[in-house]
Design a protein around this motif. Structure first.
Motif, PDB file in Angstrom:
ATOM      1  N   LEU A  35       0.833  -1.197   0.000  1.00 53.01           N
ATOM      2  CA  LEU A  35       0.000   0.000   0.000  1.00 53.01           C
ATOM      3  C   LEU A  35       0.866   1.244   0.000  1.00 53.01           C
ATOM      4  O   LEU A  35       1.952   1.249   0.586  1.00 53.01           O
ATOM      5  CB  LEU A  35      -0.901   0.029   1.235  1.00 53.01           C
ATOM      6  CG  LEU A  35      -1.701  -1.223   1.562  1.00 53.01           C
ATOM      7  CD1 LEU A  35      -2.396  -1.063   2.907  1.00 53.01           C
ATOM      8  CD2 LEU A  35      -2.696  -1.522   0.469  1.00 53.01           C
ATOM      9  N   ILE A  36       0.364   2.311  -0.593  1.00 55.29           N
ATOM     10  CA  ILE A  36       0.996   3.627  -0.506  1.00 55.29           C
ATOM     11  C   ILE A  36       0.035   4.509   0.269  1.00 55.29           C
ATOM     12  O   ILE A  36      -1.132   4.655  -0.100  1.00 55.29           O
ATOM     13  CB  ILE A  36       1.286   4.222  -1.890  1.00 55.29           C
ATOM     14  CG1 ILE A  36       2.234   3.290  -2.647  1.00 55.29           C
ATOM     15  CG2 ILE A  36       1.857   5.628  -1.765  1.00 55.29           C
ATOM     16  CD1 ILE A  36       2.428   3.643  -4.092  1.00 55.29           C
ATOM     17  N   MET A  37       0.562   5.070   1.379  1.00 54.87           N
ATOM     18  CA  MET A  37      -0.259   5.880   2.263  1.00 54.87           C
ATOM     19  C   MET A  37       0.567   7.032   2.818  1.00 54.87           C
ATOM     20  O   MET A  37       1.561   6.800   3.493  1.00 54.87           O
ATOM     21  CB  MET A  37      -0.779   5.042   3.434  1.00 54.87           C
ATOM     22  CG  MET A  37      -1.648   3.881   3.038  1.00 54.87           C
ATOM     23  SD  MET A  37      -2.076   2.826   4.430  1.00 54.87           S
ATOM     24  CE  MET A  37      -2.757   3.987   5.583  1.00 54.87           C
ATOM     25  N   VAL A  86      -5.794   4.784   1.917  1.00 54.98           N
ATOM     26  CA  VAL A  86      -4.922   4.153   0.934  1.00 54.98           C
ATOM     27  C   VAL A  86      -4.950   4.968  -0.350  1.00 54.98           C
ATOM     28  O   VAL A  86      -6.000   5.209  -0.935  1.00 54.98           O
ATOM     29  CB  VAL A  86      -5.368   2.692   0.655  1.00 54.98           C
ATOM     30  CG1 VAL A  86      -4.524   2.069  -0.439  1.00 54.98           C
ATOM     31  CG2 VAL A  86      -5.299   1.875   1.932  1.00 54.98           C
ATOM     32  N   GLU A  87      -3.766   5.419  -0.772  1.00 50.44           N
ATOM     33  CA  GLU A  87      -3.644   6.237  -1.984  1.00 50.44           C
ATOM     34  C   GLU A  87      -3.333   5.398  -3.213  1.00 50.44           C
ATOM     35  O   GLU A  87      -3.652   5.791  -4.328  1.00 50.44           O
ATOM     36  CB  GLU A  87      -2.557   7.289  -1.776  1.00 50.44           C
ATOM     37  CG  GLU A  87      -2.894   8.249  -0.654  1.00 50.44           C
ATOM     38  CD  GLU A  87      -1.699   9.079  -0.206  1.00 50.44           C
ATOM     39  OE1 GLU A  87      -0.586   8.875  -0.724  1.00 50.44           O
ATOM     40  OE2 GLU A  87      -1.894   9.930   0.674  1.00 50.44           O
ATOM     41  N   GLY A  88      -2.688   4.266  -3.009  1.00 53.34           N
ATOM     42  CA  GLY A  88      -2.353   3.378  -4.111  1.00 53.34           C
ATOM     43  C   GLY A  88      -2.027   2.006  -3.564  1.00 53.34           C
ATOM     44  O   GLY A  88      -1.724   1.859  -2.387  1.00 53.34           O
ATOM     45  N   TRP A  89      -2.096   0.982  -4.403  1.00 54.39           N
ATOM     46  CA  TRP A  89      -1.833  -0.374  -3.941  1.00 54.39           C
ATOM     47  C   TRP A  89      -1.423  -1.251  -5.107  1.00 54.39           C
ATOM     48  O   TRP A  89      -1.705  -0.947  -6.262  1.00 54.39           O
ATOM     49  CB  TRP A  89      -3.041  -0.955  -3.223  1.00 54.39           C
ATOM     50  CG  TRP A  89      -4.300  -1.010  -4.049  1.00 54.39           C
ATOM     51  CD1 TRP A  89      -5.169   0.016  -4.284  1.00 54.39           C
ATOM     52  CD2 TRP A  89      -4.815  -2.137  -4.755  1.00 54.39           C
ATOM     53  NE1 TRP A  89      -6.197  -0.409  -5.072  1.00 54.39           N
ATOM     54  CE2 TRP A  89      -6.004  -1.732  -5.386  1.00 54.39           C
ATOM     55  CE3 TRP A  89      -4.402  -3.440  -4.915  1.00 54.39           C
ATOM     56  CZ2 TRP A  89      -6.778  -2.579  -6.163  1.00 54.39           C
ATOM     57  CZ3 TRP A  89      -5.173  -4.299  -5.682  1.00 54.39           C
ATOM     58  CH2 TRP A  89      -6.351  -3.856  -6.289  1.00 54.39           C
ATOM     59  N   ILE A  90      -0.724  -2.329  -4.761  1.00 57.07           N
ATOM     60  CA  ILE A  90      -0.311  -3.321  -5.736  1.00 57.07           C
ATOM     61  C   ILE A  90      -0.352  -4.681  -5.049  1.00 57.07           C
ATOM     62  O   ILE A  90      -0.018  -4.789  -3.872  1.00 57.07           O
ATOM     63  CB  ILE A  90       1.094  -3.013  -6.307  1.00 57.07           C
ATOM     64  CG1 ILE A  90       1.458  -3.979  -7.436  1.00 57.07           C
ATOM     65  CG2 ILE A  90       2.143  -3.032  -5.217  1.00 57.07           C
ATOM     66  CD1 ILE A  90       2.707  -3.569  -8.196  1.00 57.07           C
ATOM     67  N   VAL A  91      -0.791  -5.688  -5.774  1.00 54.33           N
ATOM     68  CA  VAL A  91      -0.790  -7.033  -5.217  1.00 54.33           C
ATOM     69  C   VAL A  91       0.645  -7.535  -5.224  1.00 54.33           C
ATOM     70  O   VAL A  91       1.339  -7.455  -6.234  1.00 54.33           O
ATOM     71  CB  VAL A  91      -1.702  -7.977  -6.024  1.00 54.33           C
ATOM     72  CG1 VAL A  91      -1.569  -9.405  -5.542  1.00 54.33           C
ATOM     73  CG2 VAL A  91      -3.157  -7.513  -5.927  1.00 54.33           C
TER      74      VAL A  91
END
Length: 182
Positions: free
Chosen positions: A39-41, A155-160
């Protein structure tokens, strides 16, 4: 004049990502699956294993039970039940989708009616999180409850997938001290 409510752009951007919400609800909460996620936070990167809400509540309940045994002088079974009942997973679960694991451990089919979907979730749960900020990398895997509860709207962005922390030694000093995320 229309019967439609007015669109509020400010409120729209405060909603959590519906794809991430569905991933949490279906895989982690309903199927009880664990999945690596990053996650990007707030300028930080947080990586860990996405787990279900019930697994998180069971871990909290186990911690409360253990602490109660240590702190109370000879607690009775009724004392422990009263204390741990506060964090009973089935009572506190936010996601209204039922768990889909049957009694014999096999996964049952999920029946979804799009018109009766529960309200969006508010939290996801990361087991063994690693927090990376500029100049700092923190791991919480050794803590008493190594599960981070994250508000989905933050959460501003995420990747599996997990982020891997690589030491500068492993890369022949090609990167500055403190390691590099890959």
């Amino acid at each position: 004049m229309t019967d439609q409510p007015e669109f509020d752009p400010a409120a729209f951007w405060q909603e959590p990502d519906f794809l991430l919400t569905e991933l949490v609800s279906l895989f982690a909460n309903a199927l009880d699956a664990e999945l690596g996620i990053t996650l990007i936070m707030g300028g930080a990167i947080i990586s860990g294993t996405l787990i279900g809400e019930r697994a998180y509540l069971k871990a909290v309940n186990g911690l409360v039970k253990r602490l109660s045994r240590e702190m109370l002088d000879q607690p009775t079974a009724d004392d422990l039940d009263a204390i741990t009942g506060v964090f009973e997973p089935d009572r506190l679960v936010e996601d209204l989708l039922p768990a889909v694991t049957s009694e014999n451990g096999t996964t049952a089919e999920i029946e979804t009616d799009l018109l009766t979907q529960p309200p969006p979730l508010r939290y996801l749960h990361l087991k063994d999180p690693i927090l990376v900020k500029p100049g700092v990398t923190l791991s919480f895997s050794g803590s008493e409850l190594p599960i981070l509860r994250v508000r989905l709207t933050q959460v501003e962005g995420w990747i599996v997938g997990h982020a891997n922390v690589l030491s500068s030694d492993a890369l022949d000093d090609a990167f500055p001290p403190g390691g590099r995320i890959h």
